[in-house]
Write a protein that holds these residues in place. Structure first.
Motif, PDB file in Angstrom:
ATOM      1  N   ARG A 274      11.557  76.773  50.283  1.00 15.60           N
ATOM      2  CA  ARG A 274      12.378  76.004  51.224  1.00 15.60           C
ATOM      3  C   ARG A 274      13.770  76.627  51.289  1.00 15.60           C
ATOM      4  O   ARG A 274      14.394  76.894  50.259  1.00 15.60           O
ATOM      5  CB  ARG A 274      12.481  74.541  50.789  1.00 15.60           C
ATOM      6  CG  ARG A 274      13.160  73.619  51.808  1.00 15.60           C
ATOM      7  CD  ARG A 274      13.048  72.169  51.324  1.00 15.60           C
ATOM      8  NE  ARG A 274      13.525  71.235  52.335  1.00 15.60           N
ATOM      9  CZ  ARG A 274      14.779  70.813  52.427  1.00 15.60           C
ATOM     10  NH1 ARG A 274      15.693  71.259  51.554  1.00 15.60           N
ATOM     11  NH2 ARG A 274      15.140  69.961  53.367  1.00 15.60           N
ATOM     12  N   VAL A 275      14.262  76.849  52.542  1.00 17.83           N
ATOM     13  CA  VAL A 275      15.559  77.490  52.778  1.00 17.83           C
ATOM     14  C   VAL A 275      16.332  76.639  53.777  1.00 17.83           C
ATOM     15  O   VAL A 275      15.771  76.199  54.795  1.00 17.83           O
ATOM     16  CB  VAL A 275      15.392  78.931  53.302  1.00 17.83           C
ATOM     17  CG1 VAL A 275      16.750  79.579  53.513  1.00 17.83           C
ATOM     18  CG2 VAL A 275      14.547  79.749  52.333  1.00 17.83           C
ATOM     19  N   VAL A 276      17.627  76.425  53.534  1.00 17.94           N
ATOM     20  CA  VAL A 276      18.455  75.524  54.343  1.00 17.94           C
ATOM     21  C   VAL A 276      19.529  76.321  55.084  1.00 17.94           C
ATOM     22  O   VAL A 276      20.083  77.295  54.547  1.00 17.94           O
ATOM     23  CB  VAL A 276      19.126  74.454  53.452  1.00 17.94           C
ATOM     24  CG1 VAL A 276      19.971  73.490  54.294  1.00 17.94           C
ATOM     25  CG2 VAL A 276      18.072  73.684  52.664  1.00 17.94           C
ATOM     26  N   ASN A 277      19.810  75.889  56.321  1.00 17.16           N
ATOM     27  CA  ASN A 277      20.959  76.411  57.069  1.00 17.16           C
ATOM     28  C   ASN A 277      22.201  75.700  56.552  1.00 17.16           C
ATOM     29  O   ASN A 277      22.456  74.543  56.892  1.00 17.16           O
ATOM     30  CB  ASN A 277      20.779  76.171  58.569  1.00 17.16           C
ATOM     31  CG  ASN A 277      21.977  76.625  59.382  1.00 17.16           C
ATOM     32  OD1 ASN A 277      22.880  77.292  58.882  1.00 17.16           O
ATOM     33  ND2 ASN A 277      21.998  76.263  60.656  1.00 17.16           N
ATOM     34  N   VAL A 278      22.979  76.369  55.711  1.00 14.54           N
ATOM     35  CA  VAL A 278      24.132  75.751  55.069  1.00 14.54           C
ATOM     36  C   VAL A 278      25.403  75.896  55.902  1.00 14.54           C
ATOM     37  O   VAL A 278      26.475  75.451  55.461  1.00 14.54           O
ATOM     38  CB  VAL A 278      24.342  76.358  53.668  1.00 14.54           C
ATOM     39  CG1 VAL A 278      23.169  76.034  52.765  1.00 14.54           C
ATOM     40  CG2 VAL A 278      24.562  77.866  53.744  1.00 14.54           C
TER      41      VAL A 278
ATOM     42  N   PRO B 246      22.501  72.793  61.873  1.00 18.51           N
ATOM     43  CA  PRO B 246      23.223  72.739  60.600  1.00 18.51           C
ATOM     44  C   PRO B 246      22.581  71.719  59.651  1.00 18.51           C
ATOM     45  O   PRO B 246      22.329  70.580  60.020  1.00 18.51           O
ATOM     46  CB  PRO B 246      24.633  72.312  61.018  1.00 18.51           C
ATOM     47  CG  PRO B 246      24.767  72.804  62.431  1.00 18.51           C
ATOM     48  CD  PRO B 246      23.406  72.646  63.030  1.00 18.51           C
ATOM     49  N   GLY B 247      22.280  72.157  58.428  1.00 16.51           N
ATOM     50  CA  GLY B 247      21.646  71.295  57.447  1.00 16.51           C
ATOM     51  C   GLY B 247      20.133  71.234  57.531  1.00 16.51           C
ATOM     52  O   GLY B 247      19.495  70.623  56.663  1.00 16.51           O
ATOM     53  N   GLN B 248      19.544  71.850  58.540  1.00 15.67           N
ATOM     54  CA  GLN B 248      18.089  71.842  58.681  1.00 15.67           C
ATOM     55  C   GLN B 248      17.481  72.995  57.881  1.00 15.67           C
ATOM     56  O   GLN B 248      18.122  74.018  57.654  1.00 15.67           O
ATOM     57  CB  GLN B 248      17.692  71.953  60.156  1.00 15.67           C
ATOM     58  CG  GLN B 248      16.239  71.627  60.435  1.00 15.67           C
ATOM     59  CD  GLN B 248      15.952  71.605  61.940  1.00 15.67           C
ATOM     60  OE1 GLN B 248      16.693  72.174  62.737  1.00 15.67           O
ATOM     61  NE2 GLN B 248      14.884  70.931  62.319  1.00 15.67           N
ATOM     62  N   ALA B 249      16.225  72.822  57.444  1.00 16.89           N
ATOM     63  CA  ALA B 249      15.579  73.808  56.581  1.00 16.89           C
ATOM     64  C   ALA B 249      14.280  74.299  57.200  1.00 16.89           C
ATOM     65  O   ALA B 249      13.702  73.652  58.072  1.00 16.89           O
ATOM     66  CB  ALA B 249      15.294  73.198  55.206  1.00 16.89           C
ATOM     67  N   TYR B 250      13.856  75.468  56.734  1.00 16.55           N
ATOM     68  CA  TYR B 250      12.522  75.965  57.076  1.00 16.55           C
ATOM     69  C   TYR B 250      11.745  76.195  55.784  1.00 16.55           C
ATOM     70  O   TYR B 250      12.331  76.337  54.695  1.00 16.55           O
ATOM     71  CB  TYR B 250      12.600  77.247  57.904  1.00 16.55           C
ATOM     72  CG  TYR B 250      12.942  78.506  57.147  1.00 16.55           C
ATOM     73  CD1 TYR B 250      11.971  79.243  56.455  1.00 16.55           C
ATOM     74  CD2 TYR B 250      14.245  78.998  57.135  1.00 16.55           C
ATOM     75  CE1 TYR B 250      12.293  80.406  55.765  1.00 16.55           C
ATOM     76  CE2 TYR B 250      14.570  80.154  56.450  1.00 16.55           C
ATOM     77  CZ  TYR B 250      13.595  80.858  55.766  1.00 16.55           C
ATOM     78  OH  TYR B 250      13.910  82.003  55.082  1.00 16.55           O
ATOM     79  N   GLU B 251      10.426  76.234  55.892  1.00 19.66           N
ATOM     80  CA  GLU B 251       9.558  76.455  54.751  1.00 19.66           C
ATOM     81  C   GLU B 251       8.622  77.623  55.008  1.00 19.66           C
ATOM     82  O   GLU B 251       8.183  77.835  56.147  1.00 19.66           O
ATOM     83  CB  GLU B 251       8.721  75.210  54.435  1.00 19.66           C
ATOM     84  CG  GLU B 251       9.493  74.095  53.778  1.00 19.66           C
ATOM     85  CD  GLU B 251       8.602  72.938  53.365  1.00 19.66           C
ATOM     86  OE1 GLU B 251       9.050  72.118  52.544  1.00 19.66           O
ATOM     87  OE2 GLU B 251       7.463  72.846  53.889  1.00 19.66           O
ATOM     88  N   VAL B 252       8.328  78.361  53.949  1.00 18.40           N
ATOM     89  CA  VAL B 252       7.270  79.369  53.948  1.00 18.40           C
ATOM     90  C   VAL B 252       6.240  78.894  52.929  1.00 18.40           C
ATOM     91  O   VAL B 252       6.517  78.846  51.719  1.00 18.40           O
ATOM     92  CB  VAL B 252       7.808  80.757  53.579  1.00 18.40           C
ATOM     93  CG1 VAL B 252       6.654  81.751  53.424  1.00 18.40           C
ATOM     94  CG2 VAL B 252       8.793  81.254  54.631  1.00 18.40           C
ATOM     95  N   LYS B 253       5.080  78.506  53.399  1.00 14.14           N
ATOM     96  CA  LYS B 253       4.043  77.980  52.513  1.00 14.14           C
ATOM     97  C   LYS B 253       3.169  79.121  52.000  1.00 14.14           C
ATOM     98  O   LYS B 253       2.984  80.139  52.684  1.00 14.14           O
ATOM     99  CB  LYS B 253       3.195  76.945  53.257  1.00 14.14           C
ATOM    100  CG  LYS B 253       3.991  75.732  53.747  1.00 14.14           C
ATOM    101  CD  LYS B 253       3.099  74.729  54.470  1.00 14.14           C
ATOM    102  CE  LYS B 253       3.911  73.547  54.988  1.00 14.14           C
ATOM    103  NZ  LYS B 253       4.455  72.734  53.863  1.00 14.14           N
TER     104      LYS B 253
END
Length: 307
Positions: A146-150, A204-211
């Motif tokens: 999980r990675v977030v746009n900080v 801003p604050g949204q995340a993406y996932e690589v499963k």
């Protein structure tokens, strides 16, 4: 004398006849002169009306009232057509609802920021984390990065990034690989590849996932690690009798070499996975799959999270 009288009488009669004829012809001459002037005036008015731009249609000579103007029916038709053109112009200038498309279909929400969202920089991506679920009865393990746009700006994830696998301990480095998840492969618990978005836009604050999924090799059991054989049995003692003299025993003990210290225990096998965003190093998150020796890691592309 009779002849002279006769000529005088004839002259009087002729003069009277001429006077009568003159009186009779004078009104006709006056009428002809008046009519000629009227005709010339009518021709002049007609010619001037043909050069007037306000009258769209000029009548030919001798038609209508002589002023070259269209009759009332034609003028009414012309005014009606002009009103119709005005109404059509008003309908064409009516405002349309905002956001509507020609076919009445609203624009796709995924394209809202596509044209104005730059690619995410490495410093815009943070708070990386990795999770690993429990193994099922076949030893399959599922997890995700999980990675977030900080940052405070909208940005687009430029690509899938990388997922690397690092065998540890007794894991077999030559038998661990990472591949993309495709339809029909062994990682049936991962999302359908056909549903993955073509691009990922992060608020801003949204995340993406690589499963990802760990599928152990089929020839190593549930953990993909073969069973380790036990140590060699101790060698039998020479001679096998109990009549050995104490001196001989002391000599034998002095000649027996010393036993070296036992080697340190081998670390437990495991595979450590790490994810690096498409914009480059450093790696942002890792996850450890314990008790794994050989197998395949199946991974997805970036998927936007809903929370």
């Amino acid at each position: 004398m009779p002849a002279r009288r006769t000529r005088r009488r004839q002259a009087l009669v002729g003069a009277a006849a001429a006077l009568i004829l003159g009186g009779t012809a004078l009104p006709a001459v006056v009428h002809v002169a008046t009519t000629g002037d009227a005709v010339e005036e009518r021709h002049a008015n007609t010619a001037s009306s043909q050069h007037t731009p306000e009258d769209p249609v000029a009548e030919p000579d001798g038609v209508g009232d002589g002023a070259g103007r269209p009759d009332e029916g034609e003028a009414r038709n012309h005014d009606e057509k002009r009103e119709e053109h005005k109404d059509e112009g008003k309908k064409g200038n009516e405002p349309k609802p905002a956001g509507s498309s020609p076919a009445g279909i609203p624009p796709a929400p995924t394209n809202t920021f596509a044209a104005v969202s730059p690619t995410c920089d490495r410093d815009q991506l943070g708070k990386g984390s990795g999770t690993v679920g429990p193994a099922d009865r076949d030893g399959r393990i599922y997890g995700a990065f999980r990675v977030v746009n900080v940052s405070r700006a909208v940005c687009t994830v430029g690509g899938p990034g990388t997922v690397a696998a690092s065998p540890r301990g007794s894991a077999e480095s030559g038998r661990v690989s990472v591949v993309d998840h495709t339809p029909g492969d062994a990682a049936t618990g991962l999302p359908d590849p056909a549903t993955e978005p073509s691009e990922v836009i992060l608020q801003p604050g949204q995340a993406y996932e690589v499963k990802f999924a760990w599928i152990p090799a089929s020839d190593g059991g549930r953990s993909s690690c073969g069973k380790t054989g036990g140590g060699a049995s101790p060698a039998p003692s020479a001679g096998g009798g109990a009549s050995a003299s104490p001196a001989g025993s002391a000599t034998a003990s002095q000649q027996q070499p010393s036993v070296p210290d036992s080697p340190p225990p081998t670390p437990q096998p495991s595979v450590v996975l790490s994810h690096t965003p498409d914009v480059g190093e450093p790696a942002i998150a890792d996850a450890k799959i314990a008790d794994a020796c050989a197998g395949t890691v199946y991974r997805t592309g970036p998927i936007v999270t809903t929370n």
